[in-house]
Design an enzyme around this catalytic site. Structure first.
Site, short mmCIF file in Angstrom:
data_model
loop_
_atom_site.label_atom_id
_atom_site.label_comp_id
_atom_site.label_asym_id
_atom_site.label_seq_id
_atom_site.Cartn_x
_atom_site.Cartn_y
_atom_site.Cartn_z
N ASP A 56 39.40 32.57 1.04
CA ASP A 56 38.59 32.16 2.21
C ASP A 56 37.30 31.27 1.80
OD1 ASP A 56 37.40 31.45 4.41
OD2 ASP A 56 36.55 32.67 5.15
N GLU A 135 20.71 24.06 -25.29
CA GLU A 135 20.52 25.49 -26.04
C GLU A 135 19.61 26.59 -24.63
OE1 GLU A 135 17.37 23.85 -29.02
OE2 GLU A 135 19.56 23.14 -30.46
N GLU A 137 17.78 29.15 -23.73
CA GLU A 137 16.94 30.27 -23.39
C GLU A 137 16.84 30.82 -22.53
OE1 GLU A 137 13.22 27.15 -26.39
OE2 GLU A 137 13.01 27.47 -24.06
N GLU A 223 12.36 33.79 -28.99
CA GLU A 223 11.24 32.19 -28.91
C GLU A 223 9.70 32.52 -28.56
OE1 GLU A 223 11.48 29.18 -28.10
OE2 GLU A 223 13.53 28.66 -29.18
N GLU A 231 16.81 33.02 -27.24
CA GLU A 231 17.44 32.42 -27.81
C GLU A 231 18.72 32.19 -28.87
OE1 GLU A 231 18.25 27.65 -29.41
OE2 GLU A 231 16.10 28.15 -28.17
N HIS A 280 17.51 22.63 -23.98
CA HIS A 280 17.53 21.47 -24.75
C HIS A 280 18.98 20.77 -25.08
CE1 HIS A 280 13.95 22.44 -26.32
NE2 HIS A 280 13.54 22.14 -25.50
N ARG A 350 8.80 16.19 -30.04
CA ARG A 350 9.10 17.56 -29.02
C ARG A 350 8.53 16.95 -27.22
NH1 ARG A 350 10.87 18.96 -33.32
NH2 ARG A 350 13.13 21.25 -33.36
N GLU A 369 19.51 14.84 -28.42
CA GLU A 369 18.88 16.20 -27.58
C GLU A 369 18.14 15.43 -26.15
OE1 GLU A 369 15.84 19.58 -28.57
OE2 GLU A 369 15.88 18.75 -29.67
N ARG A 371 16.04 16.55 -23.42
CA ARG A 371 15.38 18.01 -23.49
C ARG A 371 15.08 18.42 -22.25
NH1 ARG A 371 13.21 20.12 -28.83
NH2 ARG A 371 11.09 20.88 -27.44
#
Length: 481
Positions: A56, A135, A137, A223, A231, A280, A350, A369, A371
């Protein structure tokens, strides 16, 4: 690492070899959490992989009405693993959702959308596989309490290694107990050795359990934030398989922590004035065993990779409705705290939304990447949206503009303001998605119904739910007015 199953026969053989007693079927609800139910192992035979199992679906969040509630789950043999946490020997299988009458794949099933996104990539002729490497965290806490009512609202978090416990008198709570120090200062949690890093053994057990369940792990570490931020890095995989692995990752980390009286959260910003948890996400598109993102352009990227980048930047507002899909997400996406809020690309910076990692000059290592995402996202939706946005950029040859290789915080104010930013809230991101989603319904990967349901669900159950409730800090600011 165990040999993965490739067919129903492999799964049945594994059941016999490991004396399996139970079969657990896992599937994804609409917002992004695993659901499950379990049957005795004698109910699993070769035909079950074609006939499915009925259930269901009317009570699953974001799914269809009660008058159309009957559904089938279809187990995927490639996802089989022996559950390391159950008392009875249990094999787990991730499933797709199918309509029992039409036998068509259910359009609101996130995993089906991921499979359609992969099929769209192949049909486009651009590539035959898209690889994703998230990645994710997370925080490992010793205690969390929270509650909400008409006349109160609060949360309380504690961690033995939290900076706020540096002066705690443990003897007042437990006679003879001592505070031995080594509390991690705010924003100084990146890579310290034990005893400051108090969770090394727990993270290693998490890592080894992930490997035992078939996930290729590259590293684990503490981290940046105090209070147990961590991480564990998984090796990249194709879109749907990587989303499957990310859900298994969460399942293993939460249950391993619980064994030791601790709790794991993937909430993006649980702590005030320290780093939040991002996810990321590394992306590359391949064809015939060749990385299409490798080339002779900026940071060793190809023209196709630059157009893919252009698509991510152009559609970033809509992407954020899936990449940062909680109201809490936008408490992480603020200036400082390494927040990637600037819609630009860079090989080193970054604070840019898109970074080109430069760890290796190998063509195989070339990737983007992205982020801004965080681990509250539904990975089937997130990876599919990123792929569709990038492919739209390739299709329309979108220009990503110039790279942002300067420190955004050192730029003159006017120059900094000119750089477009991610939306400032979930509501703003949902508004962007409402305006810009044609690229998602290409090839019927997403449907108008899925987009409308996502916006409606998020507005009603999250945006409005938070907006309607007084915030505790409002009492500090306004009670004595």
């Amino acid at each position: 690492m165990p040999t993965p199953c490739k067919s129903p026969k492999d799964v049945l053989t594994l059941c016999k070899e490991r004396n399996v007693q139970c079969v657990d079927f896992k599937f994804m609800d609409f917002p992004g959490m695993w659901q499950h139910f379990t049957v005795p192992v004698d109910k699993l035979d070769a035909s079950a992989f074609e006939d499915g199992f009925g259930f269901d679906g009317s009570s699953i969040r974001g799914w269809q009405a009660i008058n159309e509630s009957d559904m089938l789950i279809m187990p995927d043999p490639a996802t089989a693993f022996i559950d390391p946490f159950t008392k009875a020997v249990t094999i787990s299988l991730v499933c797709n959702i199918v309509d029992p009458i039409t036998r068509e794949k259910y359009t609101r099933d996130p995993r089906n959308i991921a499979l359609k996104a992969e099929a769209y990539l192949q049909a486009s002729g651009v590539g035959d596989v898209a690889y994703f490497g998230p990645e994710a965290e997370f925080f490992i806490f010793d205690e969390v309490r929270y509650d909400q009512g008409p006349n109160f609202g609060y949360y309380y978090i504690d961690s033995d290694e939290g900076a706020w416990n540096s002066g705690r008198d443990y003897a007042k709570e437990i006679p003879g107990a001592k505070n031995l120090g080594y509390k991690l200062r705010y924003k100084e949690g990146y890579f310290p050795v034990p005893p400051s890093d108090s969770l090394q053994d727990l993270r290693s057990e998490m890592m080894l359990t992930l490997i035992e369940c078939g996930i290729d792990i590259e590293a684990q570490h503490h981290e940046v934030a105090t209070a147990g931020q961590a991480e564990i890095d998984m090796r990249f995989d194709s879109l749907t398989h990587m989303a499957d692995k990310l859900l298994l990752y969460k399942y293993i980390l939460k249950n391993t922590a619980r064994k030791y009286g601790k709790t794991v959260t993937f909430m993006p910003k649980p702590l005030f004035q320290d780093n939040g948890s991002g996810m990321h996400t590394h992306i590359s598109v391949w064809k015939g065993g060749r990385n299409l993102f490798a080339g002779n352009g900026y940071a060793g990227l190809s023209e196709l990779a630059m157009h893919f980048t252009g698509g991510l930047i152009h559609h970033a507002g809509a992407i954020m409705a899936f990449a940062a899909p909680s109201t809490n997400s936008y408490k992480r996406l603020v200036p400082g705290y390494e927040a990637p809020i600037n819609l630009a690309y860079s090989q080193r910076n970054r604070s840019a939304a898109i970074r080109i990692p430069m760890y290796s000059a190998s063509e195989k290592a070339k990737r983007l990447e992205f982020r801004p995402p965080d681990p509250s996202s539904n990975p089937y939706f997130l990876f599919s949206v990123l792929l569709m946005a990038g492919l739209d950029g390739v299709k329309n040859q979108m220009d990503p503009g110039s790279p942002l290789d300067k420190n955004i915080y050192d730029l003159p104010p006017e120059e900094g303001k000119a750089i477009k930013k991610v939306p400032p809230s979930l509501e703003a991101a949902l508004e962007e998605l409402e305006k810009d989603h044609d690229f998602l319904i290409e090839g019927d990967v997403f449907t108008d119904d899925v987009i409308e349901t996502w916006i409606e669900y998020k507005m009603k159950h999250e945006v409005d739910a938070v907006r309607l409730r007084p915030h505790p800090y409002e009492f500090a600011m306004y009670f004595d007015i």
